[in-house]
Design a protein around this motif. Sequence first.
Motif, short mmCIF file in Angstrom:
data_model
loop_
_atom_site.label_atom_id
_atom_site.label_comp_id
_atom_site.label_asym_id
_atom_site.label_seq_id
_atom_site.Cartn_x
_atom_site.Cartn_y
_atom_site.Cartn_z
N THR A 8 -7.90 -28.88 43.59
CA THR A 8 -8.41 -30.01 42.82
C THR A 8 -9.71 -30.50 43.41
OG1 THR A 8 -6.18 -30.72 42.22
CG2 THR A 8 -7.90 -32.38 42.05
N ASP A 60 -10.58 -35.75 37.52
CA ASP A 60 -10.39 -34.60 38.38
C ASP A 60 -10.68 -33.31 37.65
OD1 ASP A 60 -9.28 -35.86 40.80
OD2 ASP A 60 -7.61 -36.39 39.49
N ASP A 62 -9.06 -29.71 38.06
CA ASP A 62 -8.08 -28.83 38.69
C ASP A 62 -8.48 -27.39 38.39
OD1 ASP A 62 -6.41 -30.97 39.56
OD2 ASP A 62 -5.65 -31.15 37.52
#
Length: 134
Positions: A8, A60, A62
């Motif tokens: 991440t 985020d 990922d």
Amino acid sequence: MIVRSSGTQPIRLEQDVVLARQTARKVATECGMRLIDQTKLVTAVSELARNTMVYGGGGDMDWQVLEDVGRVGVRLKFSDNGPGIADIRLAMTDGWTSGGGLGLGLSGAKRLVEEFELDTAPGEGTRITITRWT
């Protein structure tokens, strides 16, 4: 499908957009992606990471390196808890922009990858998953 590696990268600040691009390039290089395909992936990441920060208020990225029937790919999921996209059809139209840009972000990113999934709703944030295969 096998996930060979994953991680991440937070996207909160302008510098995180740069780090997201660097992470995508590193992962793509490590899985043997050709330079032209790396460039397409990193260009899509640049657009989507910036959208995550600017319109989604941060979120985020990922990443996963995938292996599936003799091919290797990079899957990236951008997620935020921002306001979401009210009109997906309009947002995916070339030339449309909700800001001061060229309006090629989402539609351009979609053209640069083999797989593109968009999950969003007003008040529920946005999740965009892209995949590029070697």
